[in-house]
Design a protein around this motif. Structure first.
Motif, mmCIF file in Angstrom:
data_model
loop_
_atom_site.group_PDB
_atom_site.id
_atom_site.type_symbol
_atom_site.label_atom_id
_atom_site.label_comp_id
_atom_site.label_asym_id
_atom_site.label_seq_id
_atom_site.Cartn_x
_atom_site.Cartn_y
_atom_site.Cartn_z
ATOM 1 N N ARG A 179 -13.008 40.512 -36.060
ATOM 2 C CA ARG A 179 -13.761 39.472 -35.356
ATOM 3 C C ARG A 179 -15.262 39.746 -35.441
ATOM 4 O O ARG A 179 -16.063 38.844 -35.683
ATOM 5 N N SER A 180 -15.648 41.003 -35.293
ATOM 6 C CA SER A 180 -17.058 41.377 -35.402
ATOM 7 C C SER A 180 -17.590 41.134 -36.808
ATOM 8 O O SER A 180 -18.715 40.636 -36.994
ATOM 9 N N CYS A 183 -17.906 37.368 -37.478
ATOM 10 C CA CYS A 183 -19.074 36.886 -36.741
ATOM 11 C C CYS A 183 -20.355 37.233 -37.486
ATOM 12 O O CYS A 183 -21.252 36.397 -37.629
ATOM 13 N N ASP A 184 -20.450 38.471 -37.975
ATOM 14 C CA ASP A 184 -21.627 38.886 -38.733
ATOM 15 C C ASP A 184 -21.797 38.046 -39.996
ATOM 16 O O ASP A 184 -22.911 37.635 -40.348
ATOM 17 N N GLY A 188 -23.967 35.873 -36.914
ATOM 18 C CA GLY A 188 -23.995 36.120 -35.479
ATOM 19 C C GLY A 188 -23.797 37.576 -35.135
ATOM 20 O O GLY A 188 -23.692 38.449 -36.004
ATOM 21 N N ILE A 190 -21.643 40.095 -32.021
ATOM 22 C CA ILE A 190 -20.710 40.128 -30.901
ATOM 23 C C ILE A 190 -21.460 40.575 -29.651
ATOM 24 O O ILE A 190 -22.106 41.619 -29.638
ATOM 25 N N ARG A 195 -17.998 37.988 -27.288
ATOM 26 C CA ARG A 195 -18.087 36.670 -27.910
ATOM 27 C C ARG A 195 -19.086 36.687 -29.051
ATOM 28 O O ARG A 195 -20.020 37.483 -29.076
ATOM 29 N N CYS A 196 -18.897 35.772 -29.993
ATOM 30 C CA CYS A 196 -19.785 35.672 -31.156
ATOM 31 C C CYS A 196 -20.962 34.766 -30.814
ATOM 32 O O CYS A 196 -20.785 33.584 -30.515
ATOM 33 N N ILE A 198 -24.387 33.202 -32.291
ATOM 34 C CA ILE A 198 -25.090 32.932 -33.532
ATOM 35 C C ILE A 198 -26.584 33.208 -33.362
ATOM 36 O O ILE A 198 -27.197 32.812 -32.371
ATOM 37 N N ILE A 226 -12.839 33.641 -32.512
ATOM 38 C CA ILE A 226 -14.267 33.341 -32.349
ATOM 39 C C ILE A 226 -14.454 31.933 -31.785
ATOM 40 O O ILE A 226 -15.264 31.693 -30.885
ATOM 41 N N ALA A 230 -15.603 31.008 -27.647
ATOM 42 C CA ALA A 230 -17.009 30.594 -27.579
ATOM 43 C C ALA A 230 -17.257 29.714 -26.365
ATOM 44 O O ALA A 230 -16.520 28.747 -26.135
ATOM 45 N N ILE A 238 -21.642 27.735 -33.681
ATOM 46 C CA ILE A 238 -20.550 28.282 -34.473
ATOM 47 C C ILE A 238 -19.972 27.211 -35.399
ATOM 48 O O ILE A 238 -19.644 27.478 -36.561
#
Length: 393
Positions: A179-180, A183-184, A188, A190, A195-196, A198, A226, A230, A238
Motif C-alpha cells: 500500500r505504501s 501510494c508512492d 503520495g 502514507i 492513509r495515502c 497525494i 488506498i 481515503a 487520488i
C-alpha cells in the motif's frame, strides 16, 4: 509464480513427464499464435504497451512478482527481458529497502527525451519469517518418495504457502508495504493514520501496472485499500492519479481465485451498483469510480482510457481470465490473451509448472507488455532466458 529458487520449480515435474509415449508424438501448442478476446467484439481492439507510451511522454511502470521466494535478481531478470524486447538502452539502477529488506528496485531510462521509470517491487522477504515453522518439516527422518518430497518442499512449502500467508494476518506486513509503495508510485505518502495523501507538488505521470500470479491480488488489494480508506477530502486527488493509469497487465491473473477468500453476498450487491461515490470492493470497481469522480476543484479528465489485459494459459491451474461487468464506463476495456506456454502432450497434459511459470519466457507475452497490440496480431520477440521458473512468469 516466477520464483528465484535454488532449484528451479520447473525441475519439480521433470519425472512427472514419464514414458516416451508422451514425448514422441501428439504434441500441440493450441494457442500459438495466441487468441485475443474482447467481449462483444469479433476482433479485439488495439492497445498500447510500455514503449508506445514511453515514446510520447514520461512513463512509470510498476511491476510486482508472484508467489515463491524471490530475491532482487528477479528485478534484474525482468529488466533484462524488457531490454531484449524494446530499445531502452542503458539505465541507472537504484534500490530502496523497506521492512525486512523488501525492495523497490528502480531502473531509469530516457526514451525520445522522455523519462521511463521501471519499478520492480520485491515483497518476498516480508513472508520469510512465516515460513520458518513450515521448513521444520524439511527433514530426511521421514521416508518420502523423491518426487513427493521435491513437490512438498518447493511447490507447497515455499510457493503455495505464500498465498496462505498473505490471506491471513501474517500477510499484514506485505499489505502495508505494498500500500505504501503504490501510494508512492501515485505521487503520495502514507500518513500517520495509514492513509495515502497525494502530494500535489509531485507531477502527474502516466503509469503502467504489471503483476504476476499472486502479485495480481496483492497489487489489487493495495489499490482498493488506498481508495476505500481515503477521506472525502483526498478522494478527488487520488482519483486524478488513478486516472493516469493507462494499462494493467496481469500475467497468470489470480484475482478471481483469491477474491473468493473474502467473498460475501453483500460485496456482490455493492459491486452491482453504479454509484461513483461508493467505495466498492474490486479493482475494476475502484477504477470505474475514480474515473467518474469530479469536483469543482479537480475537473481534469482522465488522461486516457484504461485497459486491463489478462494473460492466461488454459492449462495453467492457477490462472483465470478477467470478465468485465456490464456497468464499466466506455473508457475502460478488458482484454484476455489466451496463450500456450508449453506443449500439450497427446491432449492429456501440459507440464503444470511451465504452464504457470512460462509467461515470462513466452515471446508473445513479453512483446505485448513491451509494445502492445495493433488489432491484428501480437508481436513476438526472441526471449533469451532459460525455461525455468527461476526466471519465468
Amino acid at each position: 509464480m516466477a520464483p528465484i529458487l535454488k532449484r528451479p520449480l520447473c525441475e519439480l515435474f521433470s519425472t512427472f513427464i514419464f514414458g516416451a509415449a508422451l514425448l514422441i508424438s501428439g504434441c500441440a501448442t493450441p494457442y500459438i499464435p495466441p487468441k485475443v478476446e474482447e467481449l462483444g467484439l469479433n476482433n479485439a481492439s488495439s492497445f498500447g504497451g510500455i514503449m508506445s507510451f514511453a515514446k510520447q511522454e514520461d512513463l512509470r511502470v510498476v511491476w510486482v512478482h508472484g508467489m515463491c521466494t524471490h530475491e532482487e535478481d528477479w528485478a534484474d531478470n525482468r529488466h533484462a527481458l524488457l531490454q531484449q524486447a524494446i530499445p531502452i538502452g542503458s539505465s541507472r539502477r537504484n534500490t530502496v529497502y523497506g521492512p525486512e529488506r523488501a525492495a523497490r528496485v528502480t531502473f531509469n531510462h530516457s526514451v525520445n527525451g522522455h523519462a521511463l521509470e521501471l519499478r520492480f517491487l520485491v515483497w518476498s522477504p516480508l513472508a520469510a519469517d512465516a515460513k520458518i515453522a513450515i521448513r521444520l518439516d524439511h527433514t530426511d527422518e521421514l521416508k518420502r518418495a523423491s518426487l513427493n518430497k521435491t513437490l512438498k518442499k518447493g511447490l507447497i512449502d515455499d510457493c503455495f504457502s505464500d498465498a496462505v500467508i498473505y490471506t491471513g494476518t501474517a500477510g499484514n506486513p506485505t499489505r502495508s508495504w505494498m500500500r505504501s509503495e503504490v501510494c508512492d508510485a501515485l505521487g503520495g505518502n502514507i500518513s500517520a493514520a495509514g492513509r495515502c495523501a497525494i502530494d500535489d507538488s509531485k507531477p502527474r505521470r502516466k503509469t503502467v501496472l504489471v503483476a504476476e500470479s499472486l502479485g495480481s491480488k496483492i497489487l489489487s488489494d493495495a489499490i482498493v485499500s488506498i481508495w476505500q480508506t481515503a477521506p472525502a477530502s483526498e478522494q478527488s486527488r487520488i482519483a486524478q492519479r488513478l486516472s493516469d493509469v493507462q494499462m494493467v497487465f496481469l500475467l497468470a491473473n489470480q484475482i478471481p481465485l483469491l477474491n473468493a477468500a473474502t467473498y460475501s453476498p453483500g460485496t456482490a450487491r455493492i459491486a452491482a451498483e453504479k454509484s461513483a461515490d461508493r467505495a466498492s470492493g474490486s479493482l475494476l470497481d475502484v477504477f470505474a469510480s475514480a474515473r467518474a469522480r469530479k469536483t469543482k476543484a479537480f475537473t481534469a479528465e482522465p488522461s486516457g482510457p484504461i485497459r486491463f489485459v489478462a494473460f492466461t494459459d488454459p492449462n495453467d491451474l492457477l490462472s483465470y481470465r478477467l470478465f468485465p461487468k456490464a456497468y464499466l464506463p466506455e473508457d475502460m476495456k478488458i482484454t484476455n490473451v489466451i496463450v500456450s506456454n508449453d506443449q500439450t502432450y497427446l491432449g492429456l497434459l501440459e507440464r503444470p509448472d511451465t504452464a504457470h511459470c512460462g509467461y515470462g519466457w513466452n515471446p508473445a507475452v513479453i512483446a505485448t507488455v513491451a509494445e502492445g497490440y495493433d488489432g491484428r496480431h501480437l508481436g513476438s520477440i526472441p526471449v533469451n532466458v532459460p525455461h525455468s521458473c527461476g526466471l519465468g512468469g
